[in-house]
Scaffold this active site. Structure first.
Site, PDB file in Angstrom:
ATOM      1  N   LYS A 130      27.974 -28.951   2.263  1.00 20.07           N
ATOM      2  CA  LYS A 130      28.842 -27.778   2.311  1.00 20.07           C
ATOM      3  C   LYS A 130      29.665 -27.851   3.593  1.00 20.07           C
ATOM      4  O   LYS A 130      29.110 -27.916   4.693  1.00 20.07           O
ATOM      5  CB  LYS A 130      28.002 -26.506   2.286  1.00 20.07           C
ATOM      6  CG  LYS A 130      28.828 -25.243   2.431  1.00 20.07           C
ATOM      7  CD  LYS A 130      27.976 -24.006   2.282  1.00 20.07           C
ATOM      8  CE  LYS A 130      28.803 -22.748   2.493  1.00 20.07           C
ATOM      9  NZ  LYS A 130      27.983 -21.542   2.385  1.00 20.07           N
TER      10      LYS A 130
ATOM     11  N   LYS B  93      30.647 -28.797  -1.848  1.00 20.64           N
ATOM     12  CA  LYS B  93      31.429 -27.568  -1.781  1.00 20.64           C
ATOM     13  C   LYS B  93      32.313 -27.574  -0.546  1.00 20.64           C
ATOM     14  O   LYS B  93      31.800 -27.896   0.530  1.00 20.64           O
ATOM     15  CB  LYS B  93      30.449 -26.394  -1.720  1.00 20.64           C
ATOM     16  CG  LYS B  93      31.075 -25.068  -1.485  1.00 20.64           C
ATOM     17  CD  LYS B  93      30.013 -24.031  -1.356  1.00 20.64           C
ATOM     18  CE  LYS B  93      30.669 -22.737  -0.959  1.00 20.64           C
ATOM     19  NZ  LYS B  93      29.736 -21.729  -0.614  1.00 20.64           N
TER      20      LYS B  93
HETATM   21  C1  PBG Z   1      27.418 -18.052   1.996  1.00 15.62           C
HETATM   22  C2  PBG Z   1      28.397 -18.644   1.043  1.00 15.62           C
HETATM   23  C3  PBG Z   1      29.787 -18.815   1.197  1.00 15.62           C
HETATM   24  C4  PBG Z   1      30.261 -19.281  -0.033  1.00 15.62           C
HETATM   25  C5  PBG Z   1      29.152 -19.424  -0.874  1.00 15.62           C
HETATM   26  N1  PBG Z   1      27.998 -19.045  -0.181  1.00 15.62           N
HETATM   27  C6  PBG Z   1      30.694 -18.483   2.307  1.00 15.62           C
HETATM   28  C7  PBG Z   1      30.532 -19.106   3.611  1.00 15.62           C
HETATM   29  O1  PBG Z   1      29.769 -20.056   3.797  1.00 15.62           O
HETATM   30  O2  PBG Z   1      31.196 -18.625   4.522  1.00 15.62           O
HETATM   31  C8  PBG Z   1      31.695 -19.549  -0.376  1.00 15.62           C
HETATM   32  C9  PBG Z   1      32.038 -19.443  -1.826  1.00 15.62           C
HETATM   33  C10 PBG Z   1      33.485 -19.299  -2.111  1.00 15.62           C
HETATM   34  O3  PBG Z   1      34.357 -19.333  -1.219  1.00 15.62           O
HETATM   35  O4  PBG Z   1      33.789 -19.121  -3.303  1.00 15.62           O
HETATM   36  N2  PBG Z   1      26.992 -18.844   3.013  1.00 15.62           N
END
Ligand code: PBG
Length: 325
Positions: A196, A249
């Site tokens: 991520k 992601k």
């Molecule tokens: C929480 C999380 C996030 C997303 C999914 N889980 C945001 C972040 O890490 O700031 C992003 C999902 C999206 O933008 O659709 N940690």
């Protein structure tokens, strides 16, 4: 053999030929739909930066889950923005919290729909970070992992079909696996957000999940967008720790990473087409600058072609409808 013998256009000359020559197909089995929970009843609060997406109370969430299941969406993933926030994300440890109640309500409304729950701390902490903050401002890995495992156990007890840790702390997959197993949830899979990235494309989501960090950014735990080898290492570690599926992601800007992860591991690879990727298409199509349906299908085809087995996308219900026609 070159031109004029070789003519790749022969297999492109009609819809019927293109159908036979197609290498990548989208099916309704491929998509997972995110749902955003908020407190209250009968709440359907549109997320301004994500046209078509609303924050939902538990009752509305169950109705929405039933609707999208009817369209053929295979699974949903739950996020929640509780009213009560504190430094330890206590709201996520509440057995009567938004996610546990929603899991039960969805299971009552449509028992066959697969329900995943995102496991993170950011939308229940007053500082908005995904882990515990030390007095120095640093994020404390190991105490965060303990809390994340407790959150996962809380959701497993509510009957969720999979927990999906998205915090990017080191070692959280193993900690979650061990705590679940010790408590009788050896059958609950872990879908790990393994690679991520610290991405600008999460902007709209932070409105939906009310999870923007109050200070600093997430670059000390989420990955540097410049790194691909590091993604393979993250994925490898998560598989070794017991992840049943791994995720990359965002999706669109990281197709090379999806491909390399697909080639490295044998577990299913999930890609998350995130909020910013969705909102870009929505915004341009609202202005008539792009064809929404064609652009959405093209991006999803690209993500599947890169090697993703499953895609989490805000287009999931729309795509399932489009694929029926
Ligand atoms: C929480 C999380 C996030 C997303 C999914 N889980 C945001 C972040 O890490 O700031 C992003 C999902 C999206 O933008 O659709 N940690």
């Amino acid at each position: 053999m070159a031109f004029p013998i070789s003519r790749p256009r022969r297999l492109r000359q009609s819809d019927a030929w293109r159908r036979l020559a197609r290498e990548t197909r989208l099916t309704r089995d491929d998509f997972i739909y995110p749902l955003f929970l908020v407190p209250g009843a009968r709440v359907r609060h549109p997320v301004e930066s994500m046209p078509g997406i609303s924050q939902l109370s538990v009752d509305e969430c169950a109705l929405e889950a039933k609707r999208v299941a009817g369209l053929g969406v295979a699974a949903v993933i739950l996020f929640s923005a509780p009213a009560q926030k504190d430094s330890r994300a206590s709201a996520f440890l509440d057995p009567n919290g938004l996610v546990p109640l929603a899991v039960k309500a969805i299971k009552a409304a449509c028992p066959s729909l697969v329900v995943w729950a995102d496991v993170c701390l950011c939308s229940a902490t007053d500082h908005g970070h995904c882990g515990h903050v030390l007095p120095s401002g640093a994020i404390d890995n190991d105490s965060s992992v303990e809390t994340l495992a407790q959150v996962a156990l809380n959701y497993a007890r509510a009957g969720v079909d999979a927990v999906a840790p998205s915090d990017m702390m080191d070692g959280r997959v193993l900690a979650i696996r061990q705590l679940l197993d010790r408590n009788g949830y050896a059958s609950t899979p872990i879908v790990s957000y393994a690679a991520k990235y610290a991405s600008a494309f999460y902007g709209p989501f932070r409105e939906a999940a009310d999870s923007a960090p109050a200070f600093g950014d997430r670059r000390s735990y989420q990955m540097d967008p410049a790194n691909a080898r590091e993604a393979l290492r993250e994925v490898q570690l998560d598989v070794e720790e017991g992840a049943d599926m791994v995720m990359v992601k965002p999706a669109g800007p990281y197709l090379d990473v999806i491909r390399r992860v697909r080639e490295r591991v044998d577990v299913p690879v999930v890609a998350y087409q995130v909020s910013g990727e969705y909102s870009l298409i929505k915004a341009a199509s609202a202005r008539g600058w792009i064809d929404e349906r064609a652009a959405a299908l093209e991006t999803l085809t690209g993500i599947r072609r890169a090697g993703a087995d499953l895609v989490i996308t805000y287009f999931a219900p729309d795509v399932c409808e489009w694929l029926r026609q």
